[in-house]
Enzyme design. Sequence first.
Site, PDB file in Angstrom:
ATOM      1  N   LYS A   1     -13.232  11.803  -2.110  1.00  0.00           N
ATOM      2  CA  LYS A   1     -13.265  10.326  -2.235  1.00  0.00           C
ATOM      3  C   LYS A   1     -13.290   9.668  -0.858  1.00  0.00           C
ATOM      4  O   LYS A   1     -14.120   8.807  -0.591  1.00  0.00           O
ATOM      5  CB  LYS A   1     -12.033   9.854  -3.017  1.00  0.00           C
ATOM      6  N   ASN A   2     -12.375  10.085   0.005  1.00  0.00           N
ATOM      7  CA  ASN A   2     -12.258   9.388   1.289  1.00  0.00           C
ATOM      8  C   ASN A   2     -13.407   9.705   2.245  1.00  0.00           C
ATOM      9  O   ASN A   2     -13.570   9.029   3.260  1.00  0.00           O
ATOM     10  CB  ASN A   2     -10.908   9.693   1.942  1.00  0.00           C
TER      11      ASN A   2
ATOM     12  N   ARG B   1      -9.885  -0.881  -1.426  1.00  0.00           N
ATOM     13  CA  ARG B   1      -9.665  -1.080  -0.004  1.00  0.00           C
ATOM     14  C   ARG B   1     -10.933  -0.776   0.806  1.00  0.00           C
ATOM     15  O   ARG B   1     -11.207  -1.389   1.830  1.00  0.00           O
ATOM     16  CB  ARG B   1      -8.524  -0.148   0.402  1.00  0.00           C
TER      17      ARG B   1
ATOM     18  N   ARG C   1      -1.182  -3.756   4.505  1.00  0.00           N
ATOM     19  CA  ARG C   1      -2.350  -3.002   4.972  1.00  0.00           C
ATOM     20  C   ARG C   1      -3.231  -3.951   5.774  1.00  0.00           C
ATOM     21  O   ARG C   1      -4.271  -4.418   5.310  1.00  0.00           O
ATOM     22  CB  ARG C   1      -3.084  -2.361   3.790  1.00  0.00           C
TER      23      ARG C   1
ATOM     24  N   CYS D   1      -4.429   0.453  -3.103  1.00  0.00           N
ATOM     25  CA  CYS D   1      -3.079   0.744  -3.596  1.00  0.00           C
ATOM     26  C   CYS D   1      -2.037  -0.137  -2.916  1.00  0.00           C
ATOM     27  O   CYS D   1      -2.191  -0.507  -1.754  1.00  0.00           O
ATOM     28  CB  CYS D   1      -2.746   2.205  -3.331  1.00  0.00           C
TER      29      CYS D   1
ATOM     30  N   ARG E   1      -9.393   6.326 -10.135  1.00  0.00           N
ATOM     31  CA  ARG E   1      -9.994   5.857  -8.879  1.00  0.00           C
ATOM     32  C   ARG E   1     -10.339   7.029  -7.967  1.00  0.00           C
ATOM     33  O   ARG E   1     -11.272   6.945  -7.168  1.00  0.00           O
ATOM     34  CB  ARG E   1      -9.018   4.936  -8.128  1.00  0.00           C
TER      35      ARG E   1
ATOM     36  N   ASP F   1      -0.979  10.841   1.817  1.00  0.00           N
ATOM     37  CA  ASP F   1      -1.450  10.794   0.433  1.00  0.00           C
ATOM     38  C   ASP F   1      -0.809  11.861  -0.451  1.00  0.00           C
ATOM     39  O   ASP F   1      -0.933  11.805  -1.678  1.00  0.00           O
ATOM     40  CB  ASP F   1      -2.982  10.979   0.391  1.00  0.00           C
TER      41      ASP F   1
HETATM   42  C1  UD1 Z   1      -7.069   5.826   4.710  1.00  0.00           C
HETATM   43  C2  UD1 Z   1      -7.237   6.525   3.384  1.00  0.00           C
HETATM   44  C3  UD1 Z   1      -5.914   6.620   2.658  1.00  0.00           C
HETATM   45  C4  UD1 Z   1      -4.877   7.263   3.552  1.00  0.00           C
HETATM   46  C5  UD1 Z   1      -4.815   6.577   4.923  1.00  0.00           C
HETATM   47  C6  UD1 Z   1      -3.911   7.295   5.919  1.00  0.00           C
HETATM   48  C7  UD1 Z   1      -9.507   5.986   2.714  1.00  0.00           C
HETATM   49  C8  UD1 Z   1     -10.385   5.272   1.745  1.00  0.00           C
HETATM   50  N1  UD1 Z   1      -8.180   5.782   2.575  1.00  0.00           N
HETATM   51  O1  UD1 Z   1      -6.606   4.499   4.429  1.00  0.00           O
HETATM   52  O2  UD1 Z   1      -6.105   7.416   1.500  1.00  0.00           O
HETATM   53  O3  UD1 Z   1      -3.603   7.142   2.929  1.00  0.00           O
HETATM   54  O4  UD1 Z   1      -6.130   6.528   5.503  1.00  0.00           O
HETATM   55  O5  UD1 Z   1      -4.283   8.619   6.049  1.00  0.00           O
HETATM   56  O6  UD1 Z   1      -9.963   6.744   3.555  1.00  0.00           O
HETATM   57  N2  UD1 Z   1      -3.166  -0.347  10.308  1.00  0.00           N
HETATM   58  C9  UD1 Z   1      -2.968  -1.496  11.073  1.00  0.00           C
HETATM   59  N3  UD1 Z   1      -4.053  -2.295  11.308  1.00  0.00           N
HETATM   60  C10 UD1 Z   1      -5.310  -2.018  10.835  1.00  0.00           C
HETATM   61  C11 UD1 Z   1      -5.490  -0.850  10.052  1.00  0.00           C
HETATM   62  C12 UD1 Z   1      -4.399  -0.042   9.800  1.00  0.00           C
HETATM   63  O7  UD1 Z   1      -1.855  -1.775  11.516  1.00  0.00           O
HETATM   64  O8  UD1 Z   1      -6.227  -2.775  11.101  1.00  0.00           O
HETATM   65  C13 UD1 Z   1      -2.017   0.538  10.007  1.00  0.00           C
HETATM   66  C14 UD1 Z   1      -1.682   0.556   8.512  1.00  0.00           C
HETATM   67  O9  UD1 Z   1      -0.835  -0.507   8.151  1.00  0.00           O
HETATM   68  C15 UD1 Z   1      -1.017   1.896   8.357  1.00  0.00           C
HETATM   69  C16 UD1 Z   1      -1.718   2.760   9.403  1.00  0.00           C
HETATM   70  O10 UD1 Z   1      -2.379   1.874  10.291  1.00  0.00           O
HETATM   71  O11 UD1 Z   1       0.345   1.802   8.678  1.00  0.00           O
HETATM   72  C17 UD1 Z   1      -2.737   3.735   8.829  1.00  0.00           C
HETATM   73  O12 UD1 Z   1      -3.666   3.046   8.045  1.00  0.00           O
HETATM   74  P1  UD1 Z   1      -5.192   3.532   7.965  1.00  0.00           P
HETATM   75  O13 UD1 Z   1      -5.311   4.851   8.657  1.00  0.00           O
HETATM   76  O14 UD1 Z   1      -6.056   2.418   8.427  1.00  0.00           O
HETATM   77  O15 UD1 Z   1      -5.387   3.742   6.422  1.00  0.00           O
HETATM   78  P2  UD1 Z   1      -6.663   3.388   5.571  1.00  0.00           P
HETATM   79  O16 UD1 Z   1      -7.898   3.555   6.368  1.00  0.00           O
HETATM   80  O17 UD1 Z   1      -6.419   2.091   4.873  1.00  0.00           O
END
Ligand code: UD1
Length: 419
Positions: free
Chosen positions: A22-23, A93, A122, A117, A399, A307
């Site tokens: 998925k990711n 997301r 986020r 989720c 999902r 995850d």
């Molecule tokens: C992706 C994965 C999700 C996984 C996560 C962490 C997908 C579709 N989803 O989510 O399954 O749980 O990586 O491995 O690939 N953050 C900020 N600012 C930003 C972006 C992120 O502060 O602009 C912080 C978030 O709050 C969080 C951390 O960075 O604490 C990690 O988030 P991120 O790696 O961005 O997760 P996702 O890409 O949303």
Amino acid sequence: MSEIIIQGGRKLAGRFRIQGSKNAVLPIMAASLLVGDVTELTNVPRITDVTDMCEILETLGCRCAWKEGHTLLIDAADACPRNIEACLTERMRSSIFLLGPLLARFGEANLHLPGGCCIGKRPIDLHLSGLRSLGAVIHEKEDGVSALRIELRGSQIRLRCPSVGATENILMAAVAAKGYTRIVNCAREPEIVELCLFLNACGADIRGIGSAALQIRGVEPAHLHSVSWQVGGDRIAAATYLYSTAGCGGHIQVDGIYPAYLSQVLDHLRKMGCAIREHGQGVELFSEGNPQSADVVTGPYPAYPTDLQSIAMAVLGRAEGGSSVTERVFEDRFLVAGELEKFGVRLKVSGRRAMIYGTEKLYGASVHATDLRGGAALMVAGLMAEGETLLTDVFHLDRGYEAPEQVLLKLGADIRRIG
Ligand code: UD1
């Protein structure tokens, strides 16, 4: 609405090929917008996040068509940067991934804030500041963002934390920016590696793949061409079935996944007492079904994946002794704890740490999925529990998992979906 009913306590056995990731597929689908032609993706999982992303791409003028079981064609020739309805982007997301490719190809994008989720705040500040460094002018509104580029220019970008989504978004814009971009402290999850390899196959020039510093030499967008791409196996789904077997006992082999991508997870499973054999592209696990306690600390790859912590927690609920699970990626990822307690799992959450005190027996319960991975954790608890479990709000699982009840049924579980 679908529900899953499980009569727990069966051992699991069998060998199967894991679904596509998925990711990995979601950002690749977004990246197909960069190419004004037909992208062919194989091994695409049939999950609702993928069908939702197809719907979003179709709103943007792409044509998405399933060719065979798991082959998806995305024709982005007539794509244009139309507004995407809030009800679509709010579902997932990953809709935020569209920002980079839309800016790179069309110079404009309008998006509502993404859903996904509920696992704590986020924010998307890293996505936006990275794109701004490349020259995008971004206007933040209460319910979304609109972005314009005059010209995207390569830049030096240091991420405050290695965000997966921000790395992917910036990457997809940088491949078509003028000059060189360097993304430092970037995420290096296998899904990032796969996106880089996909983009390079399309004609991009990305180096440092798999490291914490990516270098991108921008190319003319017209230089990017379509490819046929096989999506890699889903390491999180694979681990979900490995944990199920760790908890229930049994012997399974999951094919289509590199064991190296799961090294921290396999270490944890070994500490829990499982015997594991690593194959070239597969993992074999044998468990007596009496898990031992073993702590988990999540973190960005190559650390233990966030995850999987709820799924590990479900199995640790039946372990001998106490274990701690420390969440270091998201601030509020123990939403499922209350539902796990209904099985008799004894746990205590304080801040970013949960203590799980194993108990010999879990009992079937009536529970609802709180989120995607939390829902999977409840399914795993139901498989281990004595008696009947009713799991509702299964749409969360759908999902990210392709027909999990069918996979588990083939492995010998007593599980069925109704509705
Ligand atoms: C992706 C994965 C999700 C996984 C996560 C962490 C997908 C579709 N989803 O989510 O399954 O749980 O990586 O491995 O690939 N953050 C900020 N600012 C930003 C972006 C992120 O502060 O602009 C912080 C978030 O709050 C969080 C951390 O960075 O604490 C990690 O988030 P991120 O790696 O961005 O997760 P996702 O890409 O949303």
